[in-house]
Design a protein around this motif. Structure first.
Motif, PDB file in Angstrom:
ATOM      1  N   ALA A   1     -10.646   1.441  -2.259  1.00 35.95           N
ATOM      2  CA  ALA A   1     -10.918   2.057  -0.959  1.00 35.95           C
ATOM      3  C   ALA A   1      -9.681   2.088  -0.082  1.00 35.95           C
ATOM      4  O   ALA A   1      -9.378   3.103   0.556  1.00 35.95           O
ATOM      5  N   LEU A   2      -8.943   0.983  -0.033  1.00 35.91           N
ATOM      6  CA  LEU A   2      -7.793   0.889   0.863  1.00 35.91           C
ATOM      7  C   LEU A   2      -6.616   1.720   0.381  1.00 35.91           C
ATOM      8  O   LEU A   2      -5.718   2.044   1.173  1.00 35.91           O
ATOM      9  N   CYS A   3      -6.596   2.072  -0.909  1.00 36.23           N
ATOM     10  CA  CYS A   3      -5.510   2.897  -1.451  1.00 36.23           C
ATOM     11  C   CYS A   3      -5.933   4.335  -1.729  1.00 36.23           C
ATOM     12  O   CYS A   3      -5.123   5.154  -2.168  1.00 36.23           O
ATOM     13  N   GLY A   4      -7.204   4.667  -1.497  1.00 38.85           N
ATOM     14  CA  GLY A   4      -7.644   6.039  -1.657  1.00 38.85           C
ATOM     15  C   GLY A   4      -7.845   6.490  -3.080  1.00 38.85           C
ATOM     16  O   GLY A   4      -7.575   7.647  -3.419  1.00 38.85           O
TER      17      GLY A   4
ATOM     18  N   SER B   1      -2.924  -2.705  -9.341  1.00 39.89           N
ATOM     19  CA  SER B   1      -3.535  -1.619 -10.113  1.00 39.89           C
ATOM     20  C   SER B   1      -3.887  -0.448  -9.211  1.00 39.89           C
ATOM     21  O   SER B   1      -3.648   0.720  -9.558  1.00 39.89           O
ATOM     22  N   ALA B   2      -4.468  -0.734  -8.031  1.00 41.39           N
ATOM     23  CA  ALA B   2      -4.827   0.335  -7.103  1.00 41.39           C
ATOM     24  C   ALA B   2      -3.589   1.056  -6.591  1.00 41.39           C
ATOM     25  O   ALA B   2      -3.560   2.295  -6.493  1.00 41.39           O
ATOM     26  N   ALA B   3      -2.546   0.297  -6.251  1.00 35.96           N
ATOM     27  CA  ALA B   3      -1.310   0.909  -5.760  1.00 35.96           C
ATOM     28  C   ALA B   3      -0.658   1.780  -6.829  1.00 35.96           C
ATOM     29  O   ALA B   3      -0.133   2.855  -6.537  1.00 35.96           O
ATOM     30  N   ALA B   4      -0.700   1.333  -8.082  1.00 36.56           N
ATOM     31  CA  ALA B   4      -0.093   2.099  -9.173  1.00 36.56           C
ATOM     32  C   ALA B   4      -0.775   3.449  -9.355  1.00 36.56           C
ATOM     33  O   ALA B   4      -0.121   4.473  -9.560  1.00 36.56           O
ATOM     34  N   VAL B   5      -2.104   3.462  -9.273  1.00 35.25           N
ATOM     35  CA  VAL B   5      -2.838   4.720  -9.429  1.00 35.25           C
ATOM     36  C   VAL B   5      -2.647   5.610  -8.201  1.00 35.25           C
ATOM     37  O   VAL B   5      -2.423   6.817  -8.320  1.00 35.25           O
ATOM     38  N   ALA B   6      -2.704   5.016  -7.011  1.00 35.99           N
ATOM     39  CA  ALA B   6      -2.561   5.804  -5.789  1.00 35.99           C
ATOM     40  C   ALA B   6      -1.189   6.455  -5.684  1.00 35.99           C
ATOM     41  O   ALA B   6      -1.065   7.596  -5.231  1.00 35.99           O
ATOM     42  N   ALA B   7      -0.143   5.750  -6.111  1.00 37.72           N
ATOM     43  CA  ALA B   7       1.226   6.269  -6.032  1.00 37.72           C
ATOM     44  C   ALA B   7       1.574   7.162  -7.208  1.00 37.72           C
ATOM     45  O   ALA B   7       2.715   7.602  -7.334  1.00 37.72           O
ATOM     46  N   ARG B   8       0.578   7.448  -8.084  1.00 38.47           N
ATOM     47  CA  ARG B   8       0.783   8.321  -9.243  1.00 38.47           C
ATOM     48  C   ARG B   8       1.737   7.722 -10.259  1.00 38.47           C
ATOM     49  O   ARG B   8       2.396   8.434 -11.000  1.00 38.47           O
ATOM     50  N   LEU B   9       1.816   6.381 -10.289  1.00 41.13           N
ATOM     51  CA  LEU B   9       2.640   5.746 -11.320  1.00 41.13           C
ATOM     52  C   LEU B   9       1.936   5.826 -12.667  1.00 41.13           C
ATOM     53  O   LEU B   9       2.579   6.052 -13.694  1.00 41.13           O
TER      54      LEU B   9
ATOM     55  N   ASN C   1       0.837  -1.192   0.000  1.00 41.72           N
ATOM     56  CA  ASN C   1       0.000   0.000   0.000  1.00 41.72           C
ATOM     57  C   ASN C   1       0.876   1.249   0.000  1.00 41.72           C
ATOM     58  O   ASN C   1       1.721   1.400   0.885  1.00 41.72           O
ATOM     59  N   PRO C   2       0.707   2.171  -0.941  1.00 44.08           N
ATOM     60  CA  PRO C   2       1.556   3.363  -0.979  1.00 44.08           C
ATOM     61  C   PRO C   2       1.437   4.246   0.261  1.00 44.08           C
ATOM     62  O   PRO C   2       2.350   5.010   0.568  1.00 44.08           O
TER      63      PRO C   2
END
Length: 512
Positions: free
Chosen positions: A182-185, A156-164, A141-142
């Motif tokens: 939800a968990l990555c915002g 996929s969620a982590a990539a979007v949340a971290a602005r990758l 999780n970022p």
């Protein structure tokens, strides 16, 4: 890629020629190179392939200028087939598989001008709730590197949340787009069953799963759905329903909208911070003109056992094809002549190729479908599934009908990696608010609605351990094929809040 980049702003930058597709692509690859070693959001990165496509688009600017996702970097969950690019489903069984064709959603993204930069980490064969069942190690999780990003579309969620990347696709079988969102915002949308073609999606549970976008904004989710939705001759389960212009529905007006709230369902097992954030989100919608209505979902308490009977039964059937004969991993291939025992090869291939969670679900599903137990388990689960659907149908019909049903996406914020691995039941309960939409085939969306504790950003201790706030998601479930209403309400809420602006620690916009 700067902190402010969304799919829409990237496309508009390409259209105005303020940024070239190649520049956008290089920034994305640079961010992945810098940040992904800690996140492990990607299984495969195709930098050369992506840059070559971006440069070709720049050379043919007039051809691509008006494409809806022109120049937008996109990540794909690693269970979506990509021609010439490794597709593993995060399993040793398919570790070296390179498909000869694209999934329909991949083809449609390409036709819309999107640039695929890589394949994201996920739970093995999309079985899990935390991204910890991946054969290649968990994504993180970022917001806190010791926490799960959610599953199964955690990468996929982590990539979007971290602005990758500003946009990624996932698949949702029981909440696997919405829960990690939800968990990555970030925003995660599960369309109505049949709204998006599943052709080229590596099958887990065929009557439940749908492909959906993970994005930073509701507008980006609406834009992506316009591109990937629609009937597909290659998928008999895709629906012929017309695809509206979802972005045009984002008016911000929710006056008169009726939002159903199943308060009895939320009384137990919901984290206090989650409950508080949901209450505040509902107040925000009410202040915009929506009406909150108390509703009941009497059969929702059975959703978890019903889901895990139906999904494991379908998984046991779908995964029977991985036998070491046609494609994928084969145990002891050198012994094909010296050891003619085919059944031994089957058993050894599946024992070594599948991970523990996949084996667990295959065994549960096979048991539920076996002679003497089919009626008691699988058939009964399908009957209760119908009752769950009827509960929603009653809420969406009649004089007292509601337009959407609101609840938390996840009962708790992201838990620590390893915390629930030894307790599958606790892991399965993480999906309690999401599985009903899949069982009923309904559209649902998760939008960021707050953080745990008071701060907008968590503080990190040593080794990335979380010491502060974690994202919380609001889930809205709607009528079949009425994604437009879902998106309109979610967008109206997003306009009155700033949660989507918050960036995880370490996602420095100048890293590229």
């Amino acid at each position: 890629m700067s902190d402010g980049v969304t799919a829409r702003s990237a496309r508009d930058a390409f259209r105005s020629r303020s940024r070239s597709a190649a520049d956008l692509c290089r920034e994305t690859i640079a961010r992945i190179d810098a940040l992904d070693p800690a996140l492990h959001a990607f299984n495969t990165v195709v930098a050369d392939h992506a840059l070559a496509r971006a440069e070709a688009m720049d050379r043919e600017f007039d051809r691509w200028r008006d494409a809806p996702l022109a120049g937008v970097p996109v990540a794909l969950k690693d269970n979506l087939c990509t021609r010439g690019i490794r597709t593993t489903a995060s399993s040793r069984m398919l570790e070296h598989y390179v498909p000869p064709y694209d999934a329909t959603v991949v083809s449609r993204l390409g036709a819309a001008g999107a640039i695929v930069v890589g394949k994201t980490n996920c739970d093995e064969f999309a079985m899990g709730s935390s991204n910890e069942t991946s054969a290649f190690g968990p994504a993180r999780n970022p917001w806190a590197l010791d926490r799960i990003p959610g599953g199964t579309s955690g990468g996929s969620a982590a990539a979007v949340a971290a602005r990758l990347t500003p946009l990624a696709l996932g698949s949702d079988t029981g909440g696997s787009v919405r829960q990690p969102a939800a968990l990555c915002g970030v925003v995660g949308l599960k369309p109505t069953y049949g709204r998006v073609s599943r052709y080229g999606l590596i099958a887990h549970a065929s009557s439940l799963e749908q492909i959906g976008p993970l994005t930073r904004t509701v507008h980006d989710a609406a834009l992506t759905l316009e591109v990937i939705a629609g009937i597909d001759p290659a998928d008999a389960t895709s629906a012929a329903a017309p695809v509206p212009q979802y972005t045009a529905a984002l008016t911000g007006d929710v006056r008169g909208v009726r939002v159903g709230v199943p308060r009895a369902l939320l009384e137990q097992g919901v984290d206090g911070d989650v409950a508080g954030a949901i209450a505040n989100a509902l107040d925000t919608l009410r202040a915009r003109g929506a009406t909150l209505v108390d509703v009941e979902l009497p059969h929702a308490k059975y959703a978890i056992p019903v889901y895990y009977l139906v999904s494991t039964a379908e998984a046991s059937s779908n995964l029977a094809r991985y036998d070491g004969v046609r494609y994928g991993f084969r145990a002891n291939p050198e012994s094909r002549i010296s050891n003619p025992d085919l059944h031994q090869m089957y058993a050894r291939t599946r024992a070594l190729g599948f991970g523990p969670e996949v084996k667990r679900r295959i065994m549960l599903g096979t048991y539920a479908l076996s002679a003497g137990y089919y009626d008691a388990y699988y058939l009964k689960a399908q009957q209760v599934r119908t009752l769950i659907l009827r509960d929603y149908e009653q809420l969406f019909q009649g004089a007292d009908a509601v337009d959407v049903v609101a609840m938390p996406t996840s009962p708790t914020p992201a838990f620590r990696i390893g915390e629930r691995v030894s307790d599958p039941l606790q892991m399965y309960l993480a999906d309690i608010f999401t599985v009903s939409a899949n069982l009923a085939g309904l559209p649902a969306i998760s939008v960021p609605c707050g953080f745990t504790r008071d701060a907008a950003t968590p503080k990190l201790g040593e080794n990335g351990s979380s010491e502060g706030s974690l994202p919380i998601g609001l889930q809205l479930t709607g009528r079949p094929f009425d994604e437009a209403t879902l998106l309109r309400i979610a967008d109206a809420y997003e306009r009155d809040t700033s949660w989507w602006h918050a960036a995880p620690p370490g996602s420095d916009p100048d890293v590229a």
